[in-house]
Design a protein around this motif. Structure first.
Motif, PDB file in Angstrom:
ATOM      1  N   ILE A 227       0.821  -1.212   0.000  1.00 15.93           N
ATOM      2  CA  ILE A 227       0.000   0.000   0.000  1.00 15.93           C
ATOM      3  C   ILE A 227       0.853   1.259   0.000  1.00 15.93           C
ATOM      4  O   ILE A 227       0.378   2.323  -0.399  1.00 15.93           O
ATOM      5  N   ASP A 228       2.112   1.148   0.416  1.00 12.99           N
ATOM      6  CA  ASP A 228       3.020   2.298   0.332  1.00 12.99           C
ATOM      7  C   ASP A 228       3.521   2.527  -1.091  1.00 12.99           C
ATOM      8  O   ASP A 228       4.130   3.546  -1.367  1.00 12.99           O
ATOM      9  N   HIS A 229       3.295   1.567  -1.974  1.00  9.25           N
ATOM     10  CA  HIS A 229       3.805   1.641  -3.343  1.00  9.25           C
ATOM     11  C   HIS A 229       2.698   1.405  -4.363  1.00  9.25           C
ATOM     12  O   HIS A 229       2.871   0.666  -5.333  1.00  9.25           O
ATOM     13  N   PHE A 230       1.552   2.052  -4.170  1.00  5.11           N
ATOM     14  CA  PHE A 230       0.421   1.882  -5.091  1.00  5.11           C
ATOM     15  C   PHE A 230       0.776   2.211  -6.539  1.00  5.11           C
ATOM     16  O   PHE A 230       0.189   1.668  -7.461  1.00  5.11           O
ATOM     17  N   SER A 231       1.740   3.090  -6.721  1.00  5.17           N
ATOM     18  CA  SER A 231       2.081   3.483  -8.091  1.00  5.17           C
ATOM     19  C   SER A 231       2.789   2.370  -8.855  1.00  5.17           C
ATOM     20  O   SER A 231       2.836   2.387 -10.079  1.00  5.17           O
ATOM     21  N   ASN A 232       3.298   1.386  -8.138  1.00  7.53           N
ATOM     22  CA  ASN A 232       4.026   0.293  -8.778  1.00  7.53           C
ATOM     23  C   ASN A 232       3.062  -0.808  -9.196  1.00  7.53           C
ATOM     24  O   ASN A 232       2.156  -1.173  -8.455  1.00  7.53           O
ATOM     25  N   LYS A 233       3.309  -1.369 -10.376  1.00 12.48           N
ATOM     26  CA  LYS A 233       2.438  -2.442 -10.869  1.00 12.48           C
ATOM     27  C   LYS A 233       2.539  -3.706 -10.019  1.00 12.48           C
ATOM     28  O   LYS A 233       1.655  -4.552 -10.054  1.00 12.48           O
ATOM     29  N   LEU A 234       3.612  -3.841  -9.225  1.00 15.84           N
ATOM     30  CA  LEU A 234       3.749  -5.000  -8.352  1.00 15.84           C
ATOM     31  C   LEU A 234       2.875  -4.903  -7.104  1.00 15.84           C
ATOM     32  O   LEU A 234       2.689  -5.887  -6.402  1.00 15.84           O
ATOM     33  N   SER A 235       2.355  -3.709  -6.836  1.00  8.01           N
ATOM     34  CA  SER A 235       1.571  -3.498  -5.624  1.00  8.01           C
ATOM     35  C   SER A 235       0.378  -4.452  -5.540  1.00  8.01           C
ATOM     36  O   SER A 235       0.136  -5.069  -4.507  1.00  8.01           O
ATOM     37  N   ARG A 236      -0.358  -4.592  -6.618  1.00 10.01           N
ATOM     38  CA  ARG A 236      -1.522  -5.489  -6.627  1.00 10.01           C
ATOM     39  C   ARG A 236      -1.107  -6.928  -6.331  1.00 10.01           C
ATOM     40  O   ARG A 236      -1.741  -7.618  -5.534  1.00 10.01           O
ATOM     41  N   SER A 237      -0.030  -7.361  -6.953  1.00  4.98           N
ATOM     42  CA  SER A 237       0.456  -8.727  -6.713  1.00  4.98           C
ATOM     43  C   SER A 237       0.875  -8.910  -5.264  1.00  4.98           C
ATOM     44  O   SER A 237       0.592  -9.949  -4.656  1.00  4.98           O
ATOM     45  N   ALA A 238       1.546  -7.912  -4.718  1.00  2.00           N
ATOM     46  CA  ALA A 238       1.983  -8.011  -3.319  1.00  2.00           C
ATOM     47  C   ALA A 238       0.789  -8.068  -2.375  1.00  2.00           C
ATOM     48  O   ALA A 238       0.808  -8.811  -1.380  1.00  2.00           O
ATOM     49  N   LEU A 239      -0.258  -7.300  -2.665  1.00  2.00           N
ATOM     50  CA  LEU A 239      -1.467  -7.355  -1.839  1.00  2.00           C
ATOM     51  C   LEU A 239      -2.078  -8.755  -1.874  1.00  2.00           C
ATOM     52  O   LEU A 239      -2.461  -9.308  -0.833  1.00  2.00           O
ATOM     53  N   LEU A 240      -2.168  -9.327  -3.067  1.00  2.00           N
ATOM     54  CA  LEU A 240      -2.720 -10.675  -3.203  1.00  2.00           C
ATOM     55  C   LEU A 240      -1.836 -11.707  -2.510  1.00  2.00           C
ATOM     56  O   LEU A 240      -2.330 -12.600  -1.809  1.00  2.00           O
ATOM     57  N   LEU A 241      -0.522 -11.579  -2.692  1.00  2.00           N
ATOM     58  CA  LEU A 241       0.406 -12.523  -2.059  1.00  2.00           C
ATOM     59  C   LEU A 241       0.351 -12.430  -0.539  1.00  2.00           C
ATOM     60  O   LEU A 241       0.425 -13.451   0.149  1.00  2.00           O
ATOM     61  N   SER A 242       0.221 -11.214  -0.016  1.00  2.00           N
ATOM     62  CA  SER A 242       0.172 -11.071   1.442  1.00  2.00           C
ATOM     63  C   SER A 242      -1.009 -11.850   2.014  1.00  2.00           C
ATOM     64  O   SER A 242      -0.896 -12.495   3.056  1.00  2.00           O
ATOM     65  N   ASN A 243      -2.126 -11.812   1.318  1.00  2.00           N
ATOM     66  CA  ASN A 243      -3.297 -12.571   1.765  1.00  2.00           C
ATOM     67  C   ASN A 243      -3.087 -14.067   1.587  1.00  2.00           C
ATOM     68  O   ASN A 243      -3.474 -14.860   2.440  1.00  2.00           O
ATOM     69  N   LEU A 244      -2.473 -14.460   0.481  1.00  2.00           N
ATOM     70  CA  LEU A 244      -2.181 -15.875   0.253  1.00  2.00           C
ATOM     71  C   LEU A 244      -1.279 -16.427   1.361  1.00  2.00           C
ATOM     72  O   LEU A 244      -1.551 -17.502   1.903  1.00  2.00           O
ATOM     73  N   PHE A 245      -0.229 -15.683   1.725  1.00  2.00           N
ATOM     74  CA  PHE A 245       0.690 -16.159   2.762  1.00  2.00           C
ATOM     75  C   PHE A 245      -0.005 -16.266   4.117  1.00  2.00           C
ATOM     76  O   PHE A 245       0.239 -17.211   4.878  1.00  2.00           O
ATOM     77  N   ALA A 246      -0.891 -15.325   4.422  1.00  2.00           N
ATOM     78  CA  ALA A 246      -1.650 -15.403   5.676  1.00  2.00           C
ATOM     79  C   ALA A 246      -2.574 -16.622   5.671  1.00  2.00           C
ATOM     80  O   ALA A 246      -2.707 -17.325   6.684  1.00  2.00           O
ATOM     81  N   LEU A 247      -3.197 -16.898   4.527  1.00  2.00           N
ATOM     82  CA  LEU A 247      -4.070 -18.076   4.418  1.00  2.00           C
ATOM     83  C   LEU A 247      -3.266 -19.375   4.525  1.00  2.00           C
ATOM     84  O   LEU A 247      -3.742 -20.358   5.101  1.00  2.00           O
TER      85      LEU A 247
END
Length: 149
Positions: free
Chosen positions: A62-82
């Motif tokens: 969320i600190d790097h919304f301008s980066n295209k990797l931001s969406r992937s990192a958000l999804l991965l963070s949830n995957l790792f928690a799951l």
């Protein structure tokens, strides 16, 4: 004398290894604490820390919304928690599998976070990425020890 936030970050990071060592000692000595095996405590602590690091990855994203990797990192963070949650649900019957999955999770979170920081050319706080690399190596090594105990 008061610690700086950087000193506190480093101290807390490395002190976070102590419960892993404690659990490994319990596993090697075949001892229990509060009727919990060292292996069960190891898996539970590891899942909690993996979830915590997933939150750190979310924060980086969320600190790097301008980066295209931001969406992937958000999804991965949830995957790792799951993954951490799923491991807790299965750890009773498949603790070796749980330890392997958690080790994989630590490597994947570290790699994801490192990638975002490299793409964004982010080097602050100074020493953070070095600490994360060392801690990840230490944690994964202790997972390896837990597998052979």
């Amino acid at each position: 004398m008061t610690n700086t936030p950087k000193q506190t970050m480093l101290q807390l990071g490395y002190v976070g290894l102590v419960p892993y060592v404690f659990c490994l000692i319990l596993m090697i000595a075949d001892l229990q604490v509060f009727q919990l095996t060292g292996e069960k405590m190891f898996v539970a602590y590891s899942a909690v820390i993996l979830s915590f690091l997933s939150g750190v990855l979310w924060g980086n994203a969320i600190d790097h919304f301008s980066n295209k990797l931001s969406r992937s990192a958000l999804l991965l963070s949830n995957l790792f928690a799951l993954i951490a949650w799923g491991v807790l649900l299965q750890s009773e019957s498949q603790s070796k599998y749980a330890i392997i999955m958690l080790a994989f999770g630590f490597i994947a979170v570290w790699f994801s976070e490192k990638t975002i920081r490299q793409v964004e050319h982010e080097e602050s706080p100074k020493g953070y990425q070095t600490m994360r690399g060392r801690l990840t190596f230490g944690v994964v090594a202790m997972h390896g020890i837990a597998l052979i105990v």
